[in-house]
Structures are given as structure tokens and as C-alpha cells.
Design an enzyme around this catalytic site. Sequence first.
Site, PDB file in Angstrom:
ATOM      1  N   SER A 119       0.826  -1.205   0.000  1.00  0.00           N
ATOM      2  CA  SER A 119       0.000   0.000   0.000  1.00  0.00           C
ATOM      3  C   SER A 119       0.858   1.251   0.000  1.00  0.00           C
ATOM      4  O   SER A 119       1.975   1.261   0.538  1.00  0.00           O
ATOM      5  CB  SER A 119      -0.863   0.003   1.267  1.00  0.00           C
ATOM      6  N   TYR A 143      -2.006  -0.058  10.262  1.00  0.00           N
ATOM      7  CA  TYR A 143      -2.302  -0.693   8.972  1.00  0.00           C
ATOM      8  C   TYR A 143      -1.075  -0.601   8.045  1.00  0.00           C
ATOM      9  O   TYR A 143      -0.612  -1.603   7.500  1.00  0.00           O
ATOM     10  CB  TYR A 143      -3.519  -0.030   8.305  1.00  0.00           C
ATOM     11  N   LYS A 147       1.869  -3.487   6.435  1.00  0.00           N
ATOM     12  CA  LYS A 147       2.276  -3.638   5.032  1.00  0.00           C
ATOM     13  C   LYS A 147       3.799  -3.530   4.904  1.00  0.00           C
ATOM     14  O   LYS A 147       4.414  -4.232   4.112  1.00  0.00           O
ATOM     15  CB  LYS A 147       1.568  -2.594   4.153  1.00  0.00           C
TER      16      LYS A 147
HETATM   17  N1  UFG Z   1     -12.687  12.186   1.638  1.00  0.00           N
HETATM   18  C1  UFG Z   1     -13.603  13.203   1.683  1.00  0.00           C
HETATM   19  N2  UFG Z   1     -14.923  12.882   1.840  1.00  0.00           N
HETATM   20  C2  UFG Z   1     -15.352  11.604   1.978  1.00  0.00           C
HETATM   21  C3  UFG Z   1     -14.398  10.561   1.945  1.00  0.00           C
HETATM   22  C4  UFG Z   1     -13.075  10.889   1.773  1.00  0.00           C
HETATM   23  O1  UFG Z   1     -13.262  14.396   1.590  1.00  0.00           O
HETATM   24  O2  UFG Z   1     -16.563  11.394   2.124  1.00  0.00           O
HETATM   25  C5  UFG Z   1     -11.275  12.530   1.380  1.00  0.00           C
HETATM   26  C6  UFG Z   1     -10.311  12.063   2.428  1.00  0.00           C
HETATM   27  O3  UFG Z   1     -10.256  12.946   3.510  1.00  0.00           O
HETATM   28  C7  UFG Z   1      -9.027  11.994   1.604  1.00  0.00           C
HETATM   29  C8  UFG Z   1      -9.510  11.590   0.205  1.00  0.00           C
HETATM   30  O4  UFG Z   1     -10.901  11.856   0.196  1.00  0.00           O
HETATM   31  O5  UFG Z   1      -8.451  13.269   1.520  1.00  0.00           O
HETATM   32  C9  UFG Z   1      -9.324  10.112  -0.081  1.00  0.00           C
HETATM   33  O6  UFG Z   1      -9.824   9.387   1.018  1.00  0.00           O
HETATM   34  P1  UFG Z   1      -9.982   7.796   1.013  1.00  0.00           P
HETATM   35  O7  UFG Z   1     -10.485   7.426   2.363  1.00  0.00           O
HETATM   36  O8  UFG Z   1     -10.770   7.362  -0.171  1.00  0.00           O
HETATM   37  O9  UFG Z   1      -8.506   7.280   0.767  1.00  0.00           O
HETATM   38  P2  UFG Z   1      -7.149   7.560   1.560  1.00  0.00           P
HETATM   39  O10 UFG Z   1      -6.236   8.272   0.623  1.00  0.00           O
HETATM   40  O11 UFG Z   1      -7.372   8.186   2.883  1.00  0.00           O
HETATM   41  O12 UFG Z   1      -6.678   6.065   1.853  1.00  0.00           O
HETATM   42  C10 UFG Z   1      -6.179   5.240   0.821  1.00  0.00           C
HETATM   43  C11 UFG Z   1      -6.540   3.779   1.097  1.00  0.00           C
HETATM   44  C12 UFG Z   1      -5.878   3.324   2.401  1.00  0.00           C
HETATM   45  C13 UFG Z   1      -4.415   3.626   2.354  1.00  0.00           C
HETATM   46  C14 UFG Z   1      -4.181   5.083   2.066  1.00  0.00           C
HETATM   47  C15 UFG Z   1      -2.712   5.425   2.028  1.00  0.00           C
HETATM   48  O13 UFG Z   1      -7.931   3.635   1.209  1.00  0.00           O
HETATM   49  O14 UFG Z   1      -6.060   1.934   2.536  1.00  0.00           O
HETATM   50  O15 UFG Z   1      -4.799   5.412   0.804  1.00  0.00           O
HETATM   51  O16 UFG Z   1      -2.207   5.511   0.823  1.00  0.00           O
HETATM   52  F1  UFG Z   1      -3.869   3.335   3.560  1.00  0.00           F
END
Ligand code: UFG
Length: 327
Positions: A119, A143, A147
Site C-alpha cells: 500500500s 495498517y 504492510k
Molecule cells: N474524503 C472526503 N470525503 C469523503 C471521503 C473521503 O473528503 O466522504 C477525502 C479524504 O479525507 C481523503 C480523500 O478523500 O483526503 C481520499 O480518502 P480515502 O479514504 O478514499 O482514501 P485515503 O487516501 O485516505 O486512503 C487510501 C486507502 C488506504 C491507504 C491510504 C494510504 O484507502 O487503505 O490510501 O495511501 F492506507
Amino acid sequence: MTTLVTGGAGYIGAHVVRLLQQRGEDVVVVDDLSTGDASRIGGATLVELDLAACDAVDALTGVMTKHGVDAVVHFAARKQVGESVARPAWYYQQNVGGMANLLTAMENAGVDRLVFSSSAATYGQPDVELVDEKMAGHAINPYGETKVVGEWLGRAAGVAWGLRFVALRYFNVAGAGWPELGDPAVLNLVPMVLDRLERGERPKIFGDDYPTPDGTCIRDYIHVLDLAKAHLAALDYLDHDERHHDAFNVGTGTGSSVREVIDEIGRASGIDTTPDIEPRRPGDPALLVGSPVLIERTLGWKAEAGLPEIISSAWEAWQAGPRRIDD
Ligand code: UFG
């Protein structure tokens, strides 16, 4: 050729299972079905098994021997950052314990090729425009740590008994290669927005005061079918005698902001996606985009789909349902 896919009934795993079947391979899926769905694996053999269970090594060794397994693609793991912060020991037990059991069984059964789901969480919060593979090892939550440790274990097995190992570090996965294989969980931006729209609510943006052009976080969105294809390229790479790298970013090199993703969902669905602005979510880096140079040069793999294709396929799959697995 027989490939064992752990977690093959899950979102990404099922795409890899289908591509392997399409190129004529036999596939054995090991999945505990805690979040996976048996209807996703087509004609693959299903073995219902929890990789992290105490007696998993013997059972797994038996599965590999019985089916003449040549290679393994290992997806089965827990993947929620917040949950890993609340239950760190359980995350290590599930993800690191599962990996250790799998490697022991592979050594026992003489199976020496492994593609591991890693990841971008292994990078933590790098302060760079484009992350390259050398920057890993700085996870900021349990998490991501599991990894990092999974990659260490794979490498150590390479030294100890000749495991041929590749880790693929996923960036932000979305979309669907086939409508029935859409992401069933409502845990990431795209399904979370679609879920709110379905309820007649506004999408949420977690923070619009980041140091980015529109103030919202930027991520590297990758189509799940492109990601699945990277696994087949990695399996083929493991057949080469000369292998110089064991970890690859699976990204596009191009970032999209939360606002851009939400706007694209509005275009694909025809629904008004005017968002509500919420406070920042703790732990979110402003920018996380992966350099795809190494994987393109070494595996000959390159993402084909851009944000519009990712979002339109996610929208199509969302309408096909079923969905909403919340854990
Ligand atoms: N976000 C919003 N509104 C929402 C949902 C998410 O603004 O309703 C934002 C989050 O704050 C973030 C972006 O959208 O800025 C992406 O969020 P995600 O939760 O979709 O994904 P992340 O980048 O936080 O996480 C992903 C993977 C994880 C991994 C992480 C690190 O889902 O498993 O990347 O690379 F750990």
C-alpha cells in the site's frame, strides 16, 4: 499453471481472479468470506479459510499441494486505517500473522512465487510531489506498518529459501472492471460520495484548506482493472531469472483532488454534487501521488484509464449493486 489468490472473493482480488481465468489459468481462492462474496469468483475453486488462524499453515500447505499451486497472489488482509489505530494488535495478528502463515505454507509446499498487496500507506506522509519506491518504510498507522512488515517478511523469505517476491503498493483504487465486481464497501471517497447521493444527502469534503490548488486533498486514483492487470504483469516478472526490483508503485503519476472527483461523479451521475465542507480528517496527507516510472520500465505496465473512466465504471457498478459491506 495454477494460481492461488488469497482474498480472491474481495473487490480487487475478484478482478485478478477473472483476468487469470480469462488467460486460461486454474485459480484457487482462499478467503474467509468475512468481507468477500463467493459469487464473485466464477469457476474458481473456493477454500474457506482464515489465513491468520492458528491451524492455517497445515490447511494452506494441504491446499497448495493438492491443487499443484505454482504461484500466489496475496490480498487477504484487513485494510481500514482507523480500525487499525483502535485495534493494533488485531491488525498485526491478522495481516502480519496471515502473511507469516502463508509464507510458512509456501515454503512447506515448495511454492516460490508471491505477489503481495502492499500500500501507499507504507509511505506515510511524504513531503514530495511524486513518491518513488525508495521512500517507503515511514508508515504512520498500524495498517501501514503491517504492510511494511509484510514486505520485510517477503524479502527475508527470498534470502532464506529463495522466494521470488513482488510487492505492489496500491494508491487510491476505484471503479469496476465489470459492473458486478464493484467495490461493495463504503469506506473510500468514491463509494462514500455515491452512498450519500443515494440517501439524498450532500457529499462531504474533509477539509478545503490544504495547500493544494483547490484546497482539497490530492490522490492518485487508479482503475481497479488497471491495478488487476499489474498483478498479472508482476506474476510474469517473477518468471524472469533476472529480477532487480521487488516493490512497485501502482499509480498513474497524476493526482486528482477530492473536489475534482466529486465533480466527476456529478457529471457521470447527472446528480447535483454540491458538497458540504467538513473539518479536516486527522492523518490525511495533502498530496499523495505515486511515480509510475519504475513499474512502467520494469514490468511494461501502464495505467490506461483516467478519472472519467474510473468514475463512470464506479457509477455503473453502484447502480448494479449489491453493496454496502461496512466492515
Ligand atoms: N474524503 C472526503 N470525503 C469523503 C471521503 C473521503 O473528503 O466522504 C477525502 C479524504 O479525507 C481523503 C480523500 O478523500 O483526503 C481520499 O480518502 P480515502 O479514504 O478514499 O482514501 P485515503 O487516501 O485516505 O486512503 C487510501 C486507502 C488506504 C491507504 C491510504 C494510504 O484507502 O487503505 O490510501 O495511501 F492506507
